[in-house]
Scaffold this motif. Structure first.
Motif, PDB file in Angstrom:
ATOM      1  N   ALA A  46      -6.667 -45.259  10.276  1.00 57.93           N
ATOM      2  CA  ALA A  46      -7.927 -45.811  10.621  1.00 57.93           C
ATOM      3  C   ALA A  46      -8.211 -47.180  10.747  1.00 57.93           C
ATOM      4  CB  ALA A  46      -9.095 -44.889   9.980  1.00 57.93           C
ATOM      5  N   THR A  49      -6.179 -49.050  13.192  1.00 60.34           N
ATOM      6  CA  THR A  49      -6.787 -48.642  14.545  1.00 60.34           C
ATOM      7  C   THR A  49      -7.938 -49.705  14.651  1.00 60.34           C
ATOM      8  OG1 THR A  49      -6.145 -46.440  14.525  1.00 60.34           O
ATOM      9  CG2 THR A  49      -7.937 -46.971  16.003  1.00 60.34           C
ATOM     10  N   PHE A  50      -8.794 -50.156  13.494  1.00 62.51           N
ATOM     11  CA  PHE A  50      -9.885 -50.976  13.658  1.00 62.51           C
ATOM     12  C   PHE A  50      -9.269 -52.343  13.804  1.00 62.51           C
ATOM     13  CE2 PHE A  50     -12.628 -53.811  10.699  1.00 62.51           C
ATOM     14  CZ  PHE A  50     -13.583 -53.799  12.006  1.00 62.51           C
ATOM     15  N   HIS A  53      -8.195 -52.917  17.408  1.00 63.48           N
ATOM     16  CA  HIS A  53      -9.545 -52.919  18.317  1.00 63.48           C
ATOM     17  C   HIS A  53     -10.033 -54.335  18.193  1.00 63.48           C
ATOM     18  CE1 HIS A  53     -13.159 -51.947  20.033  1.00 63.48           C
ATOM     19  NE2 HIS A  53     -13.905 -51.926  19.154  1.00 63.48           N
ATOM     20  N   GLN A  86     -15.988 -44.822  10.974  1.00 68.97           N
ATOM     21  CA  GLN A  86     -15.968 -44.523  12.431  1.00 68.97           C
ATOM     22  C   GLN A  86     -14.646 -43.866  13.021  1.00 68.97           C
ATOM     23  OE1 GLN A  86     -16.008 -48.340  14.364  1.00 68.97           O
ATOM     24  NE2 GLN A  86     -15.521 -47.445  16.452  1.00 68.97           N
ATOM     25  N   PHE A  87     -13.506 -44.312  12.624  1.00 73.72           N
ATOM     26  CA  PHE A  87     -12.270 -43.649  13.043  1.00 73.72           C
ATOM     27  C   PHE A  87     -11.914 -42.471  12.427  1.00 73.72           C
ATOM     28  CE2 PHE A  87     -12.050 -48.101  14.754  1.00 73.72           C
ATOM     29  CZ  PHE A  87     -11.817 -47.745  16.072  1.00 73.72           C
ATOM     30  N   ASN A  88     -12.327 -42.375  11.153  1.00 77.37           N
ATOM     31  CA  ASN A  88     -12.018 -41.060  10.371  1.00 77.37           C
ATOM     32  C   ASN A  88     -12.823 -39.602  10.960  1.00 77.37           C
ATOM     33  OD1 ASN A  88      -9.730 -41.373   8.653  1.00 77.37           O
ATOM     34  ND2 ASN A  88     -11.056 -42.200   6.991  1.00 77.37           N
ATOM     35  N   LEU A  95      -7.068 -39.574  16.080  1.00 76.99           N
ATOM     36  CA  LEU A  95      -6.993 -40.690  15.739  1.00 76.99           C
ATOM     37  C   LEU A  95      -5.754 -41.319  15.943  1.00 76.99           C
ATOM     38  CD1 LEU A  95      -7.826 -42.827  13.547  1.00 76.99           C
ATOM     39  CD2 LEU A  95      -6.880 -41.315  11.798  1.00 76.99           C
ATOM     40  N   ARG A  98      -5.620 -42.856  19.489  1.00 75.97           N
ATOM     41  CA  ARG A  98      -6.411 -44.009  19.536  1.00 75.97           C
ATOM     42  C   ARG A  98      -5.914 -45.115  18.788  1.00 75.97           C
ATOM     43  NH1 ARG A  98     -10.091 -40.238  20.455  1.00 75.97           N
ATOM     44  NH2 ARG A  98     -12.020 -40.685  21.288  1.00 75.97           N
TER      45      ARG A  98
END
Length: 269
Positions: A46, A49-50, A53, A86-88, A95, A98
């Protein structure tokens, strides 16, 4: 310095290699604790991923990035924790999808930026090559936590060159995070690539020098191994001091790792 295309190819490969580490894990295993206290494998993915992003937005939509960064400026740890939540919220398969998609979007967005321009970032604007190298640093460190949680030994590759150079550029971060004044004189970093080639940065006659395997150097600067468990040699008093505080990322150093913490794993060279 490597070309943007070379760094982005390495970053894309690192993203896919890390995705394959977690591909096919059942939901329970996704919540395995990693050596980073309080962080599960899902938290690590996560977080990455953030980060991708953020990087993709910075390169493609500076105004959108400014809004994202404004929230992080006042409380970066809070912003990171909010991003984890948010991603978890996504199940593992979503996940992972993403992570792959936003990772690739960041690579594509950085590829579209001319190498002589800069991309807005959290502290200072960065050339796209340097920001891509920071991405390699992030995925190496957090990917190591995932590999350690799974008991997997990753293969060291030529892609580590980009992280070695990034750590050379960011030598002072370890001092700054502790309120110390960095030395004015540059270091010599001279490490051995997985192929046996020598990667060297800094003046040949530098009084302070660090030598050893490139993989060990990368584990040190991401604080994923304690210096006592690595085959790194410091020449000069300041270089020796630096081995205790080295980090290639801004902000708090974190707890790091303890000597012998991974003695049960096959870490010899």
């Amino acid at each position: 310095m490597s070309s943007l295309n070379d760094v982005l190819k390495a970053l894309a490969t690192d993203i896919e290699e890390t995705a394959r580490l977690v591909e096919g894990l059942d939901e329970e295993t996704w919540h395995t604790e990693t050596p980073a206290p309080g962080w599960s494998i899902a938290d690590q993915v996560a977080h990455l991923t953030f980060i991708f992003h953020l990087a993709g937005t910075a390169a493609s939509d500076p105004e959108g990035f400014a809004k994202l960064a404004a929230g992080a400026a006042g409380d970066f740890d809070g912003a990171v924790n909010a991003a984890l939540k948010q991603f978890n919220q996504f199940p593992p398969a979503q996940l992972l999808a993403r992570f792959r998609a936003l990772g690739q979007q960041s690579v594509d967005a950085l590829a579209a930026v001319p190498e002589d321009q800069v991309v807005p970032w959290l502290v200072n604007p960065l050339p796209p090559t340097v920001l891509a190298s920071a991405g390699i640093m992030e995925i190496f460190g957090h990917g190591q936590d995932i590999a350690d949680a799974l008991g997997v030994r990753r293969e060291a590759t030529e892609r580590l060159r980009h992280l070695v150079f990034f750590a050379f550029l960011t030598r002072d971060f370890g001092y700054l995070s502790r309120g110390l004044t960095p030395p004015a004189e540059p270091f010599r970093i001279e490490v051995t690539a997985p192929t046996g080639e020598i990667w060297a940065y800094g003046p040949e006659d530098a009084a302070n020098k660090v030598t050893g395997p490139a993989e060990d150097f990368c584990l040190l600067v991401t604080r994923r191994r304690h210096r006592e468990d690595l085959a790194l040699v410091a020449t000069g008093e300041e270089a020796d001091r630096w081995l205790d505080i080295a980090q290639a990322y801004r902000g708090p150093a974190g707890e790091g790792r303890t000597p012998g913490q991974f003695a049960h794993q096959n870490c010899e060279h």
